[in-house]
Write a protein that holds these residues in place. Sequence first.
Motif: not given
Length: 380
Positions: A121-124, A137-142, A148-151, A169-175
Amino acid sequence: MNFSLTEDQLAIREMAREFAEKEVAVRAAAIDKESAFPQDLFDLMVRMGFTGLCVPEKYGGSGGNQLDKVIVVEEIAKKCAATAAVLSIHMLFAFLLLKFGSEEQKKKYLPEVTSGGCLAAFALTEPGAGSDAGSARTTAILDEASGEYVINGTKCFISGGGRAKYVALIALTQPEKGLKGFSCILVERGTPGFSVGKTEEKMGLHGSETVELIFENCRVPRENLLGEEGKGFKYAMIGLDAARIGIAAQALGIAEGALEEAVKYMHQRVQFGKPIAELQGLQWYIADMATKMEAAKWLTYYAAYLESAGLPHTKEAAMAKLNASENARFVTNLALQIHGGYGYMKDYPLERMYRDAKITEIYEGTSEIHKVVISRAVLG
Ligand code: CAA
């Protein structure tokens, strides 16, 4: 200029048509009534190589290009739009992997989602970010310490998300970087912190499950980053350009299926002492339906040709989806009208086709968003 399909494309069309007529048509009403995900048909599509289209054989795919995909989706959608949607939307994951994945990622994921039978699947989209995808606004911070990315966040309206083994998953790694802060992260089902929320109850397309995906401190290794950090929004847009051609094909197939039903009915149904096919008012409906459908077909095929040839196709994909989806609503409406009261009953497939057609004007970009994309391309 050549408007003919190649020998191979004709063979694929024949194969898809036979599959749709023999396996899909008989299941369509039940899939709709029971909101049943067509797992059996998905498994058959895997065995027939449809899920591997557009992916080279060395990665488990069956080769071919976007036009082959369009032909297959179109044929299946004639009989069951939900089954066609399941196939078309599933293929976006492989598209992204093929285009932006490392060699290692391609070898790891592609065989599973092409010939291996795993759904992807694709999640946007998010509750507060639909057409304005960039407001997600979903984040994935390293976490540098663990690598690890924390989502964290919630995605909604995700087709196939509940059964997918993998999600792009499309998420903000650098909001703080806005649109340039998005990345694409691959998440596997079963990863702690990743759960499936509610399953939506929809107007149509019942066999294609639409769910919410919830991420709560979900940790995935750094290697699950697809391509480059900060390019996630661009990847999503490029992926949607291709995926929208698939939805155009789905809409085209729904319209073709509805037109076939209308023609059959007009020859059988006798009113005023003659088949209703002899009534000029209804003949004109057929003329309008067939003309619009032909236009939708060639726009869709043209967009698929451009994508396959590696040529710019953002505008054409948007035009194809806009045109084919509006046409699907127009054609299913008139086909239902031609059936009169019977068209409104569940004994005939028209009411399902009419409901299924509507979503093609909404998902993978609304008609209004396509007009934004087209007008930006034309105006510069
Ligand atoms: N190809 C490549 N790059 C693209 C692009 C494309 N088609 N479209 C945009 N970009 C790039 C731009 O060039 C820009 O990059 P630069 O800054 O480097 O130049 C960046 O992306 C941002 O673009 P915009 O400024 O145009 O962004 P925007 O915020 O104005 O949004 C939009 C543009 C077209 C409205 C976009 O938000 C959009 O497509 N929205 C609709 C979202 C959508 O279709 N959602 C459906 C999700 S899938 C689904 O339906 C669920 C399912 O399961 C089926």
